[in-house]
Design a protein around this motif. Structure first.
Motif, mmCIF file in Angstrom:
data_model
loop_
_atom_site.group_PDB
_atom_site.id
_atom_site.type_symbol
_atom_site.label_atom_id
_atom_site.label_comp_id
_atom_site.label_asym_id
_atom_site.label_seq_id
_atom_site.Cartn_x
_atom_site.Cartn_y
_atom_site.Cartn_z
ATOM 1 N N TRP A 94 0.722 -1.155 -0.004
ATOM 2 C CA TRP A 94 -0.102 0.112 0.131
ATOM 3 C C TRP A 94 0.839 1.298 -0.120
ATOM 4 O O TRP A 94 1.932 1.222 0.172
ATOM 5 C CB TRP A 94 -1.055 0.057 1.135
ATOM 6 N N ASN B 188 -10.084 -2.874 1.745
ATOM 7 C CA ASN B 188 -9.739 -1.701 1.172
ATOM 8 C C ASN B 188 -8.713 -1.642 0.044
ATOM 9 O O ASN B 188 -7.832 -1.949 0.156
ATOM 10 C CB ASN B 188 -8.800 -0.908 2.567
ATOM 11 N N ASP C 83 -4.969 -1.259 7.471
ATOM 12 C CA ASP C 83 -4.741 -1.761 9.001
ATOM 13 C C ASP C 83 -3.530 -2.558 8.998
ATOM 14 O O ASP C 83 -3.162 -3.229 9.900
ATOM 15 C CB ASP C 83 -5.896 -2.617 9.507
ATOM 16 N N THR C 84 -2.873 -2.784 7.860
ATOM 17 C CA THR C 84 -1.656 -3.534 7.889
ATOM 18 C C THR C 84 -0.415 -2.991 7.067
ATOM 19 O O THR C 84 -0.849 -2.383 5.924
ATOM 20 C CB THR C 84 -2.255 -5.005 6.844
ATOM 21 N N THR D 188 0.089 -5.141 12.003
ATOM 22 C CA THR D 188 -1.502 -5.108 11.709
ATOM 23 C C THR D 188 -2.161 -4.913 12.845
ATOM 24 O O THR D 188 -1.878 -5.569 13.962
ATOM 25 C CB THR D 188 -1.897 -6.304 10.776
ATOM 26 N N GLY E 159 -5.153 -5.830 12.282
ATOM 27 C CA GLY E 159 -5.962 -6.996 11.862
ATOM 28 C C GLY E 159 -7.272 -6.349 11.343
ATOM 29 O O GLY E 159 -7.555 -5.258 11.212
ATOM 30 N N MET E 160 -8.332 -7.168 11.142
ATOM 31 C CA MET E 160 -9.574 -6.798 10.599
ATOM 32 C C MET E 160 -10.228 -5.905 11.654
ATOM 33 O O MET E 160 -10.482 -6.406 12.740
ATOM 34 C CB MET E 160 -10.482 -7.827 10.076
ATOM 35 N N ARG F 251 -9.488 -13.055 17.935
ATOM 36 C CA ARG F 251 -9.111 -13.385 16.234
ATOM 37 C C ARG F 251 -7.855 -12.768 16.109
ATOM 38 O O ARG F 251 -7.481 -11.855 16.387
ATOM 39 C CB ARG F 251 -10.086 -12.588 15.543
ATOM 40 N N GLY G 53 -4.954 -12.887 12.658
ATOM 41 C CA GLY G 53 -5.083 -13.023 11.206
ATOM 42 C C GLY G 53 -3.870 -13.565 10.904
ATOM 43 O O GLY G 53 -3.088 -14.632 11.407
ATOM 44 N N ASP G 54 -3.347 -13.618 9.283
ATOM 45 C CA ASP G 54 -2.219 -14.262 8.876
ATOM 46 C C ASP G 54 -1.014 -13.485 9.269
ATOM 47 O O ASP G 54 0.096 -14.336 9.226
ATOM 48 C CB ASP G 54 -2.452 -14.321 7.217
ATOM 49 N N SER G 55 -1.112 -12.269 9.620
ATOM 50 C CA SER G 55 0.239 -11.590 9.901
ATOM 51 C C SER G 55 1.187 -11.931 10.604
ATOM 52 O O SER G 55 2.516 -12.135 10.522
ATOM 53 C CB SER G 55 -0.187 -10.117 10.002
ATOM 54 N N THR H 139 -1.138 -9.468 2.248
ATOM 55 C CA THR H 139 -2.184 -8.419 2.879
ATOM 56 C C THR H 139 -3.505 -8.884 2.332
ATOM 57 O O THR H 139 -3.767 -9.540 1.434
ATOM 58 C CB THR H 139 -1.859 -6.979 2.461
ATOM 59 N N GLY H 140 -4.642 -8.217 3.098
ATOM 60 C CA GLY H 140 -5.935 -8.916 2.691
ATOM 61 C C GLY H 140 -6.588 -9.775 3.681
ATOM 62 O O GLY H 140 -6.046 -9.888 4.819
ATOM 63 N N GLN H 141 -7.584 -10.569 3.251
ATOM 64 C CA GLN H 141 -8.243 -11.344 4.095
ATOM 65 C C GLN H 141 -7.383 -12.454 4.799
ATOM 66 O O GLN H 141 -7.019 -13.708 4.039
ATOM 67 C CB GLN H 141 -9.409 -12.090 3.624
ATOM 68 N N GLY H 142 -7.004 -12.465 6.077
ATOM 69 C CA GLY H 142 -6.022 -13.377 6.564
ATOM 70 C C GLY H 142 -6.264 -14.531 6.752
ATOM 71 O O GLY H 142 -5.535 -15.503 6.517
HETATM 72 C C1 SD4 Z 1 -5.513 -9.879 8.751
HETATM 73 N N1 SD4 Z 1 -4.018 -9.829 6.540
HETATM 74 O O1 SD4 Z 1 -5.698 -9.491 9.952
HETATM 75 C C2 SD4 Z 1 -4.673 -8.769 7.714
HETATM 76 C C3 SD4 Z 1 -5.368 -7.667 7.397
HETATM 77 C C4 SD4 Z 1 -4.757 -7.011 6.227
HETATM 78 O O2 SD4 Z 1 -5.263 -5.183 4.771
HETATM 79 O O3 SD4 Z 1 -3.880 -7.229 5.675
HETATM 80 N N2 SD4 Z 1 -5.422 -5.843 5.994
HETATM 81 O O4 SD4 Z 1 -6.126 -10.674 8.234
#
Ligand code: SD4
Length: 366
Positions: free
Chosen positions: A58, A193, A226-227, A245, A247-248, A255, A257-259, A278-281
């Motif tokens: 980003w 986002n 957020d990441t 991050t 996270g969401m 919860r 996430g993947d980070s 990045t994205g939906q972990g």
């Molecule tokens: C997560 N991957 O906690 C992170 C969120 C993220 O841009 O990357 N948002 O799932």
């Protein structure tokens, strides 16, 4: 027999010695060194020191890359660079990555972070509250504990014992407003986002897959991210990665996430490359995303091809639900080549090397 035993004994000790002293960073081997043909994990044969390069997710990555570059341009290590870089984002009042971010659905900001060096050393924290720099706590986990991942109260206790100040835990003004707004419906519906370098950092209307506005910059000028994930190569050709991050937003309490999951949100194999997601972990965790991208590069794919192959795998797993999420990977290989790929359009990454400092727009599947 006893000769054989003593041979085995000394060669075992010999190779153990190599690895033990290597970990302590004390061994340098030249061509005349008898042990130089034995490679330690993370060493690359015939490695030619490269030009430093850093990429991060980003457009918040532009400022973060500057922080990393202060280290890289002084011949610092990639590990120091990726820590310093994302700390810029964690500290920024104009960004939603750290303590100023949206809380979980019970009203608490909980943070995840991970860091990894060129020798498979790695550390993570998850579900960490009231600590400003989770990335530095992750590094301490890596360097000062026998563990890889600390979570929750234990991670916080460790951070305090290591001298990190305990912050007050109050929501930022913006987070408070969005939380109050969210409470009206209390629906968990992650906002993906999506941003476009032309349309966000530079002004026009972005959109997201929920059909609602998800501007890269909020009306108050803050970044809607957020990441941040970052990977870098230093002047010695070594790679490292970091992710941090909140996270969401409005996630379930607890919860993660993947980070902070090594191999999912971030992975480094110094023989091949370094990757961050990045994205939906949840969807990145399911298929060990960053590790998969490294393996695709090992098979000969370019960084962009490798990121694309991982995104395609996620799309196959999600089927028609792929439209509801965003996932993206950034990757750097041993030659210093970089690339990325996203599920939805609008993702971009920030690049900095000796010649360039810019955003790179990223191709997408959808
Ligand atoms: C997560 N991957 O906690 C992170 C969120 C993220 O841009 O990357 N948002 O799932």
């Amino acid at each position: 027999m006893s000769n054989r035993r003593s041979f085995l004994h000394s060669s075992l000790l010999g190779s153990l010695g190599i690895f033990l002293t290597k970990k302590a960073g004390a061994v340098t081997r030249g061509p005349g060194d008898r042990a130089s043909h034995i490679r330690g994990i993370g060493e690359v044969p015939g490695r030619v020191p490269g030009h430093p390069v850093v990429i991060s997710t980003w457009d918040t990555g532009l400022a973060a890359n500057k922080g990393a570059w202060e280290v890289l341009s002084r011949n610092g290590s990639a590990l120091d660079a990726v820590e310093a870089g994302v700390k810029v984002t964690e500290s920024s009042v104009n960004c939603c990555v750290g303590l100023g971010a949206n809380p979980d659905r019970d009203g608490y900001v909980t943070l995840d972070a991970s860091i990894m060096d060129h020798q498979f050393n790695c550390g993570s924290v998850a579900f960490l509250e009231r600590i400003k720099h989770p990335i530095s706590v992750a590094r301490r986990v890596m360097e000062k504990t026998p563990h890889v991942l600390l979570v929750g109260v234990g991670a916080q206790q460790f951070a305090i014992a290591e001298g990190f100040p305990l912050e007050d835990g109050k929501l930022s003004e913006d987070a408070k407003k969005s939380y109050e707004q969210w409470l009206k419906k209390s629906e968990y519906k992650p906002v993906i986002n999506i941003e476009n370098t032309k349309s966000s950092a530079f002004g026009a209307a972005p959109s997201n897959d929920w059909g609602a506005a998800a501007p890269a910059r909020l009306p108050n000028g803050k970044w809607n991210h957020d990441t941040i994930g970052m990977v870098a190569m230093d002047a010695s050709g070594n790679l490292s990665g970091s992710v941090t991050t909140s996270g969401m937003g409005f996630k379930m309490r607890g919860r993660v996430g993947d980070s902070p999951i090594i191999g999912a949100g971030m992975f480094v194999d110094n023989e091949v490359g370094a990757v961050a997601a990045t994205g939906q972990g949840e969807d990145v965790i399911r298929m060990c995303g960053s590790h998969a991208v490294v393996e695709f590069m090992r098979q000969g794919m370019s960084p962009e091809q490798a990121c694309k192959a991982a995104v395609e795998r996620i799309a196959r797993i999600k089927k028609e639900k792929a439209r509801d999420i965003q996932v993206a990977f950034i990757a750097l290989n041993k030659k210093g080549e970089h690339g990325a790929y996203a599920l939805q359009k609008g993702f971009s990454y920030a690049l900095k090397n000796n010649n360039e400092e810019r955003m790179v727009e990223v191709n997408s599947l959808i």
